[in-house]
Design an enzyme around this catalytic site. Structure first.
Site, PDB file in Angstrom:
ATOM      1  N   PHE A  79      20.260   9.426  -8.214  1.00  0.00           N
ATOM      2  CA  PHE A  79      20.744  10.477  -9.103  1.00  0.00           C
ATOM      3  C   PHE A  79      19.826  11.694  -9.038  1.00  0.00           C
ATOM      4  CE2 PHE A  79      21.866  12.820 -12.838  1.00  0.00           C
ATOM      5  CZ  PHE A  79      23.243  12.685 -12.857  1.00  0.00           C
ATOM      6  N   GLU A 118      29.894  24.094  -4.171  1.00  0.00           N
ATOM      7  CA  GLU A 118      29.682  22.925  -5.041  1.00  0.00           C
ATOM      8  C   GLU A 118      28.229  22.473  -4.963  1.00  0.00           C
ATOM      9  OE1 GLU A 118      30.193  20.814  -7.243  1.00  0.00           O
ATOM     10  OE2 GLU A 118      32.144  19.829  -7.176  1.00  0.00           O
ATOM     11  N   ASP A 119      27.770  21.812  -6.009  1.00  0.00           N
ATOM     12  CA  ASP A 119      26.409  21.281  -5.983  1.00  0.00           C
ATOM     13  C   ASP A 119      26.330  19.949  -5.223  1.00  0.00           C
ATOM     14  OD1 ASP A 119      27.803  19.892  -7.937  1.00  0.00           O
ATOM     15  OD2 ASP A 119      26.405  20.309  -9.560  1.00  0.00           O
ATOM     16  N   ASP A 151      30.223  13.637  -4.201  1.00  0.00           N
ATOM     17  CA  ASP A 151      29.881  12.224  -4.355  1.00  0.00           C
ATOM     18  C   ASP A 151      31.078  11.396  -3.869  1.00  0.00           C
ATOM     19  OD1 ASP A 151      28.467   9.985  -5.220  1.00  0.00           O
ATOM     20  OD2 ASP A 151      29.038  10.206  -7.301  1.00  0.00           O
ATOM     21  N   ARG A 181      17.579  21.022 -15.526  1.00  0.00           N
ATOM     22  CA  ARG A 181      18.163  21.989 -14.585  1.00  0.00           C
ATOM     23  C   ARG A 181      17.133  22.955 -14.013  1.00  0.00           C
ATOM     24  NH1 ARG A 181      23.848  21.794 -14.899  1.00  0.00           N
ATOM     25  NH2 ARG A 181      24.732  21.294 -16.928  1.00  0.00           N
TER      26      ARG A 181
HETATM   27  P1  5GP Z   1      32.737  13.260  -7.285  1.00  0.00           P
HETATM   28  O1  5GP Z   1      34.095  13.545  -7.840  1.00  0.00           O
HETATM   29  O2  5GP Z   1      32.543  13.780  -5.890  1.00  0.00           O
HETATM   30  O3  5GP Z   1      32.404  11.784  -7.370  1.00  0.00           O
HETATM   31  O4  5GP Z   1      31.738  13.915  -8.284  1.00  0.00           O
HETATM   32  C1  5GP Z   1      30.997  15.004  -7.949  1.00  0.00           C
HETATM   33  C2  5GP Z   1      30.371  15.609  -9.166  1.00  0.00           C
HETATM   34  O5  5GP Z   1      29.645  14.648  -9.940  1.00  0.00           O
HETATM   35  C3  5GP Z   1      29.340  16.627  -8.704  1.00  0.00           C
HETATM   36  O6  5GP Z   1      29.920  17.879  -8.527  1.00  0.00           O
HETATM   37  C4  5GP Z   1      28.332  16.582  -9.826  1.00  0.00           C
HETATM   38  O7  5GP Z   1      28.742  17.458 -10.836  1.00  0.00           O
HETATM   39  C5  5GP Z   1      28.386  15.148 -10.326  1.00  0.00           C
HETATM   40  N1  5GP Z   1      27.320  14.363  -9.682  1.00  0.00           N
HETATM   41  C6  5GP Z   1      27.471  13.429  -8.707  1.00  0.00           C
HETATM   42  N2  5GP Z   1      26.282  12.924  -8.338  1.00  0.00           N
HETATM   43  C7  5GP Z   1      25.352  13.565  -9.094  1.00  0.00           C
HETATM   44  C8  5GP Z   1      23.905  13.497  -9.148  1.00  0.00           C
HETATM   45  O8  5GP Z   1      23.206  12.761  -8.450  1.00  0.00           O
HETATM   46  N3  5GP Z   1      23.305  14.343 -10.022  1.00  0.00           N
HETATM   47  C9  5GP Z   1      24.001  15.200 -10.817  1.00  0.00           C
HETATM   48  N4  5GP Z   1      23.307  15.980 -11.641  1.00  0.00           N
HETATM   49  N5  5GP Z   1      25.357  15.291 -10.792  1.00  0.00           N
HETATM   50  C10 5GP Z   1      26.014  14.488  -9.934  1.00  0.00           C
HETATM   51 MG    MG Z   2      29.896  19.388  -9.970  1.00  0.00          MG
END
Ligand code: 5GP
Ligand code: MG
Length: 173
Positions: free
Chosen positions: A150, A97-98, A101, A163
Site C-alpha cells: 500500500f 491517474e495515480d 490496481d 499525502r
Molecule cells: P482499481 O480500481 O484500479 O483497483 O483502484 C485504483 C484506485 O485505488 C487508485 O486510483 C487509488 O485511488 C486506489 N489505490 C489502489 N492502490 C492504492 C495504494 O497502494 N495506495 C493508495 N493511496 N491508493 C490506492
Molecule cells: Mg485514484
C-alpha cells in the site's frame, strides 16, 4: 502502534522518470492540443509536476470517483461524484491517474469518457500494480510498475493522511 512508512521511490527517481514520460508525451502529441483529465484526489502532485513539463497547449479538468461496495478492494461499481466540465468531443484526451490496481475504476472511467466521443483517449499513470490487475486495460504511459504493497506520499493517502511526503512510500500497518 504507529505505522511504518518506508520510502520506495524517492523524489529524485520520480523527477527523473517524469522527465522521460513527458518527453514521450511531448513527442507523441507534437503539434496537437490535449486535455488532461486528472482523477482526484491522489493525483494532484503528479499532475502539477507533469503538466509543467509538457510543451503543447494543455487544458486540465478533474473527475472524482468513488467506488462503493467493499471499501478495501475495488468493486468496479463506481460513482462519478465530480464530472468533467470541459467538452471532450473531438479532443485528444489523456487521463492522468495515480495508481492502477485492479483496473476496474479506470475501465469504468474510460467507458464514461468515451461517451463524449473524444478524438483519442489515452492513459498516463504514476504507478501500476500490474500483478493485481483484474480486468485488461491498456496503459499508454506508466511511471513505475510497483509490487502490491500500500503506497502513500507524493499525493497518495491512507484515510486522507500522508499525502505531503515528497517520496512515494510504503505503509506497513
Ligand atoms: P482499481 O480500481 O484500479 O483497483 O483502484 C485504483 C484506485 O485505488 C487508485 O486510483 C487509488 O485511488 C486506489 N489505490 C489502489 N492502490 C492504492 C495504494 O497502494 N495506495 C493508495 N493511496 N491508493 C490506492
Ligand atoms: Mg485514484
Amino acid at each position: 502502534m504507529s505505522p511504518v512508512i518506508k520510502p520506495v521511490i524517492t523524489r529524485d527517481q520520480i523527477q527523473n522518470r517524469l522527465r522521460e514520460l513527458a518527453a514521450q508525451i511531448n513527442k507523441d502529441y507534437s503539434g496537437q492540443e490535449i486535455i488532461l483529465i486528472a482523477v482526484l484526489k491522489g493525483v494532484f502532485i503528479f499532475l502539477a509536476d507533469l503538466v509543467r513539463l509538457l510543451d503543447m497547449p494543455v487544458r486540465v479538468d478533474f473527475v472524482r470517483l468513488s467506488s462503493y461496495g467493499d471499501s478495501s478492494t475495488s468493486s468496479g461499481q463506481v460513482l462519478v461524484t465530480k464530472d468533467v466540465e470541459l467538452s471532450l468531443k473531438d479532443q485528444h484526451v489523456l487521463v492522468v491517474e495515480d495508481i492502477i490496481d485492479s483496473g476496474l475504476t479506470l475501465k469504468y472511467l474510460l467507458e464514461h469518457l468515451q461517451k463524449q466521443q473524444p478524438k483519442s483517449l489515452k492513459i498516463c499513470c504514476l504507478t501500476d500494480k500490474l500483478e493485481r490487475r483484474a480486468v485488461s486495460v491498456h496503459i499508454d504511459y506508466v511511471g513505475f510498475v510497483v509490487a502490491k504493497g500500500f503506497l502513500v506520499g507524493y499525493g497518495l493517502d491512507y484515510a486522507e493522511d500522508h499525502r505531503q511526503y515528497p517520496d512515494i512510500c510504503e505503509l506497513e500497518v
